[in-house]
Write a protein that holds these residues in place. Structure first.
Motif, PDB file in Angstrom:
ATOM      1  N   THR A 197       7.221  -1.674  -5.415  1.00  0.00           N
ATOM      2  CA  THR A 197       6.439  -2.911  -5.375  1.00  0.00           C
ATOM      3  C   THR A 197       7.225  -4.063  -5.988  1.00  0.00           C
ATOM      4  O   THR A 197       7.176  -5.192  -5.504  1.00  0.00           O
ATOM      5  N   GLY A 198       7.981  -3.751  -7.066  1.00  0.00           N
ATOM      6  CA  GLY A 198       8.815  -4.786  -7.688  1.00  0.00           C
ATOM      7  C   GLY A 198       9.828  -5.340  -6.696  1.00  0.00           C
ATOM      8  O   GLY A 198      10.019  -6.554  -6.586  1.00  0.00           O
ATOM      9  N   VAL A 199      10.457  -4.430  -5.960  1.00  0.00           N
ATOM     10  CA  VAL A 199      11.441  -4.856  -4.956  1.00  0.00           C
ATOM     11  C   VAL A 199      10.770  -5.736  -3.904  1.00  0.00           C
ATOM     12  O   VAL A 199      11.287  -6.783  -3.513  1.00  0.00           O
ATOM     13  N   LEU A 200       9.586  -5.304  -3.489  1.00  0.00           N
ATOM     14  CA  LEU A 200       8.843  -6.039  -2.464  1.00  0.00           C
ATOM     15  C   LEU A 200       8.506  -7.445  -2.944  1.00  0.00           C
ATOM     16  O   LEU A 200       8.651  -8.425  -2.207  1.00  0.00           O
ATOM     17  N   ALA A 222       0.841  -1.199   0.000  1.00  0.00           N
ATOM     18  CA  ALA A 222       0.000   0.000   0.000  1.00  0.00           C
ATOM     19  C   ALA A 222       0.873   1.244   0.000  1.00  0.00           C
ATOM     20  O   ALA A 222       1.802   1.357   0.795  1.00  0.00           O
ATOM     21  N   GLY A 223       0.595   2.160  -0.911  1.00  0.00           N
ATOM     22  CA  GLY A 223       1.322   3.412  -0.961  1.00  0.00           C
ATOM     23  C   GLY A 223       2.689   3.330  -1.624  1.00  0.00           C
ATOM     24  O   GLY A 223       3.424   4.302  -1.655  1.00  0.00           O
ATOM     25  N   GLU A 250      -3.573  -8.123   0.279  1.00  0.00           N
ATOM     26  CA  GLU A 250      -3.049  -7.161  -0.673  1.00  0.00           C
ATOM     27  C   GLU A 250      -4.118  -6.783  -1.685  1.00  0.00           C
ATOM     28  O   GLU A 250      -4.950  -7.607  -2.066  1.00  0.00           O
ATOM     29  N   HIS A 251      -4.071  -5.506  -2.096  1.00  0.00           N
ATOM     30  CA  HIS A 251      -5.025  -5.056  -3.111  1.00  0.00           C
ATOM     31  C   HIS A 251      -4.366  -4.942  -4.481  1.00  0.00           C
ATOM     32  O   HIS A 251      -5.043  -4.844  -5.484  1.00  0.00           O
TER      33      HIS A 251
END
Lengths: 262, 300, 409
Positions: free
Chosen positions: A193-196, A186-187, A215-216
């Protein structure tokens, strides 16, 4: 693969509102299970119930950690549940803002260490050794998560994405067998997000940790999940592989409404 | 039996006063979730202002009834003005601060006002004139229930009915309830939250002033410290009934009043204040939500 | 144009405060002689004072707001002056040397009266540091701290009166009694939310005082206990003059010991748990920390120090009564912690010296002491909640993965 956590007929009521309704869910060893559903479906309530913040009105949560110690965790306090090996992150970040990044992770080590007041004052050999190990271990986790450059910053001063990662680092420090991530992306911007994405897979592979994730961000969910469970109005309405969920008419209906179901 | 009735009525009087002050705590808490520590000092200031006004008016030869009305009026105006100002100085800048900050600020304000009255006036007890006239028809019952006590009970009842009506039926009352439920949402639908907070402080302070005038003329003496003790007791009443709840504050006030009255009457008068504090500690431990309060689930 | 509106604002504030303070500040009635005294001069003071202060107030509010808008990170990187002094050995070592020389020679240069005042200041340093564990580190607002102080004082007073026990025998007992009461009270109330905890501790403090005042058979009521023995020096009773100096050095030793202990605690596993608890209780529990146990340890430890100081207080003044243990005493100690900086050792030391010594040496001040303390609590919360010296967390240096957990604070 055997399940590490089995949720059976779990129900949570708030006054007249049934937030979670007879929910069954298994999380298997070394699995990434995504929990999706519209806002207000009861996903975070489920997390709060597993981690002991809310007490269920009905049903049970049974754990069988890889290291032994099977049993139900209903009615235990959050700190005991954490010690048993289930940790979480929070949807609305809850770090300790006026402590340094390293200290935040060191807090995660609290339940795996034992120094007491006398130890802290006299600082004997054992305490010294434990303290050093805590610092090393915590720094190591920061490096693995990729935020070691912030080690002495106050947690409250980190950029948003880094704060989310720090929550994961802090949770990992408690040595869980099951990690609950509440909207970790989120945010975050697409790059973060790719790293995550890579990070979550890495945690599962290297640490032998099962991950249950709310997760959305559908792209993230579809790319990393082994299985997906869908909740709506407190009930589980579907469960399956990403491919199955993508094509499930019930899910599409829950998300988009009747008229979109082709 | 007569002793019992006397204690019962005594408790009723005390309870009325506690209820009046407790309303201030409860209303402020309901709206901004702050224990307004300085509320007891507002009550002290009300009593002192009334005393000063009454003394000055006596010098100029006003008659009893006009002194009672004018002194009460001045006390209400001044207490409200103090309540309003305190909020602007000590609490408003801390609206978004961590929870402990406004509380510490409130304690500071309380200590400050206490010593302000002490320094500007006196540390001694001042005799307070009996402002309430003796009613003829009460002569018979004088030994168990005085005219002043009757007046306290009646005034409190009337004030509380008015307050309830205001909160239930006026536009301001509606805005207050909305703000108490969800401050952010109230703001979004156009409620001027700052104004509502100010009004709450003003109403609460006015009630405290009425309480101050009534109890001072009942007991007959005041000093700078009366508000501190009365404040804690009224707070106990508010918590007892369920903080944030207006009927709760009234109920809590009466229960506390009777507890004190019977305990001092039948057990020991040395420990008058201990009973109230002990009750406070016990409620908070066993039923922190109070009798009429609802325990809120913490949002995570 | 803007200046004009500023003046108008201050003018209005001035009128408002003159109105507000009119009955209390201007009129004073003497009910016995039935005269009313009009003190118009006070009104002028209030008018002028609030006119000026209103400018200052608005200026400071603006400063604070622009400070908030600035990047908070920038602010944190600026090392405060005191911090720099501690980091620079060139400055730190001479400073410590000067302070030690001053501390040691003080009783030989100044009169017994001065030494007494300094001892009192040191006692408040220790009380402040003790409360700092509870309020500053663990974030538990304890308004009944003075109760534990009273417990310590009465432990010594009673044991000395009835059994003739000496200071050194009772010092640990006082500390223990403090801790015991801390645990007894803490156990039920520490589940409560922050503001309720404050009220319950306040109520508890008052209960202790009222019991001491009314239970004549036990505590000798309001008249208290007199002729308590001063500390003995290896069994020998000292003259008043020597005892004063002796207690002074004793206090220095205890203060140093306290600083040592608190410093070690705050960067230990327990200390971190306290701070984490202050920052976010829910997250803290979710990270496996036992909330109740952690709170209780902070609460009891703070009470231990209060108990110990109580014994010392009784030994120093040789007379105790309940009037020494009012809520105002708790408020003073809280002011010290808040002014100095919650969680900061250096801050609390400075806070104690400022708040205790200033009123002693500026006699004109002493009357307004409590007024000042109240104002400090409000002003610090509004403008500088972190105190004079903000709490600094320990930093660690890493060369690769090589740890040299050096303390650089």
């Amino acid at each position: 693969m055997k399940p590490v956590m089995e949720i059976k007929k779990l129900t949570v009521d708030f006054g007249g509102l049934r937030a979670v309704d007879h929910l069954d869910l298994d999380v298997k060893e070394r699995e990434i299970l995504a929990l999706i559903g519209p806002n207000g479906a009861g996903k975070t309530t489920l997390f709060n119930c597993i981690t002991g913040i809310y007490a269920p009105s009905e049903g049970s949560v049974f754990i069988s950690p890889p290291g032994g110690g099977t049993g139900t965790i209903n009615g235990l306090t959050p700190n005991i549940i954490t010690r048993k090996g289930i940790t979480r992150t929070f949807q609305n970040i809850r770090l300790f803002p006026n402590m340094t990044v390293l200290e935040n992770v060191m807090i995660g080590r609290h339940c795996r260490t034992r120094a007491r007041i006398a130890g802290a004052v006299f600082r004997g050999k054992a305490t010294e050794r434990e303290e050093k190990a805590t610092v090393e271990h915590s720094y190591h986790i920061l490096e693995k998560i990729g935020i070691s450059q912030y080690v002495n910053e106050f947690a409250g001063n980190l950029p948003y994405g880094a704060q989310r990662l720090l929550e994961i680092a802090r949770a990992l420090a408690t040595e869980p067998f099951l990690l609950l991530l509440d909207e970790p992306a989120a945010g975050m911007n697409p790059q973060e997000t790719g790293v995550l994405d890579a990070l979550i897979s890495k945690i599962r592979d290297e640490e032998n940790i099962a991950i249950l994730l709310i997760e959305h961000d559908m792209r993230l969910v579809m790319s990393i999940s082994d299985r997906i469970a869908v909740m709506d109005y407190g009930k589980k309405i579907a469960e399956g592989t990403p491919e199955e969920i993508r094509n499930n008419p019930v899910v599409i209906k829950a998300y988009l409404g009747e008229e979109f179901v082709a | 039996m007569e002793y019992f009735i006397q204690l019962f009525l005594g408790g009723l009087t005390r309870g009325s006063i506690y209820a009046l002050i407790a309303l201030g705590y409860t209303m402020v808490y309901g709206i901004i979730e702050l224990i307004n520590f300085a509320h007891g000092e507002i009550y002290t200031i009300g009593a002192f202002t009334a005393l000063i006004t009454a003394s000055v008016l006596t010098l100029y030869g006003f008659n009893e009834i006009s002194i009672l009305i004018l002194a009460s009026l001045v006390a209400v105006i001044y207490s409200s003005a103090y309540g309003f100002t305190i909020e602007k100085i000590a609490y408003k800048p801390l609206r978004h601060a961590p929870r402990l900050s406004p509380l510490i600020s409130a304690i500071g304000m309380s200590v400050f006002l206490q010593n302000y009255v002490l320094l500007a006036q006196t540390s001694d007890f001042l005799p307070f004139p009996g402002l309430v006239p003796e009613f003829q028809f009460m002569k018979k019952y004088e030994h168990i229930f005085s005219s002043t006590e009757l007046m306290i009970f009646l005034t409190t009842s009337v004030v509380m009915i008015i307050l309830t009506l205001v909160i239930k039926f006026t536009k301001i009352g509606k805005a207050m309830r909305a703000t108490a439920q969800d401050r952010k949402m109230a703001m979004l639908v156009g409620v001027d939250v700052n104004r509502i907070v100010s009004i709450t402080f003003i109403i609460g302070s006015a009630l405290a002033a009425i309480g101050g005038v009534l109890i001072a003329s009942h007991i007959g003496q005041i000093n700078f410290y009366i508000g501190f003790i009365a404040g804690i007791k009224a707070f106990t009443a508010a918590v007892l009934g369920g903080i944030g709840s207006i009927p709760g504050a009234v109920l809590g006030g009466f229960i506390l009043g009777w507890t004190e009255s019977f305990a001092t009457g039948y057990v020991s008068s040395d420990y008058e204040d201990v009973f109230a504090f002990a009750l406070l500690v016990l409620i908070l431990i066993f039923r922190p939500a109070g009798i009429l309060g609802k325990s809120k689930a913490q949002k995570v | 144009m803007r200046k004009l509106s500023e003046i108008k604002k201050s003018f209005l504030a001035s009128i408002w405060f003159m109105f507000l303070t009119f009955p209390i500040m201007v009129i004073r009635v003497n009910p016995i002689e039935k005269v009313v005294e009009w003190r118009w001069r006070n009104m002028v003071f209030v008018g002028v004072g609030s006119f000026i202060l209103s400018f200052v107030w608005r200026y400071m509010i603006r400063q604070k707001e622009s400070g908030l808008k600035k990047n908070r990170a920038d602010d944190r990187h600026k090392t405060p002056f005191i911090q720099r002094v501690r980091e620079e050995r060139r400055l730190f070592i001479p400073l410590i040397a000067v302070l030690s020389v001053l501390g040691v020679s003080f009783p030989f240069i100044f009169s017994a009266y001065q030494v007494n005042i300094m001892t009192t200041a040191l006692m408040y340093v220790v009380l402040g540091l003790g409360l700092n564990i509870v309020v500053g580190l663990a974030g538990l607002l304890d308004l009944g701290y003075v109760a534990f102080y009273a417990v310590g004082a009465y432990t010594y007073g009673l044991l000395n009166h009835h059994f003739g026990l000496g200071f050194w025998a009772v010092l640990p007992a006082g500390a223990f009694m403090g801790a015991l009461f801390g645990i007894l009270l803490g156990f039920p109330v520490l589940r409560l939310r922050g503001d309720y905890l404050a009220i319950v501790t306040l109520g508890f403090g008052e209960i202790i005082r009222l019991v001491l005042e009314n239970w004549n058979d036990f505590s000798f009521g309001p008249s208290g206990i007199a002729n308590i023995d001063r500390p003995s020096f290896f069994g020998a009773q000292l003259s008043l003059q020597n005892a004063t100096v002796y207690i002074y050095f004793l206090m220095i030793a205890i203060a140093l010991f306290t600083v040592f202990v608190v410093n070690r605690l705050q960067n230990s596993r327990i200390g971190r748990a306290w701070v984490a608890l202050r920052e976010d209780e829910i997250a803290c529990e979710a990270m496996g920390i036992d909330k109740t146990k952690t709170k209780l340890s902070a609460f009891a430890l703070g009470a231990t120090w209060a108990g110990m100081m109580g014994v010392l207080f009784a030994a120093k003044t040789t007379f105790i009564n309940p009037a020494s243990f009012t809520f105002l005493e708790s408020a003073i100690i809280l002011s010290i912690v808040v002014l100095g900086g919650m969680g900061s050792i250096t801050g609390v030391i400075i806070g104690a010296f400022v708040l205790i010594l200033l009123p002693e040496y500026l006699r004109a001040f002493s009357e307004y002491r409590m007024l000042l303390f109240g104002a400090i609590l409000v002003i610090m919360m509004v403008f500088r909640p972190q105190g004079i010296i903000s709490n600094v967390r320990r930093t660690y240096k890493f060369a690769g993965i090589n740890i040299s957990g050096e303390q650089s604070k």
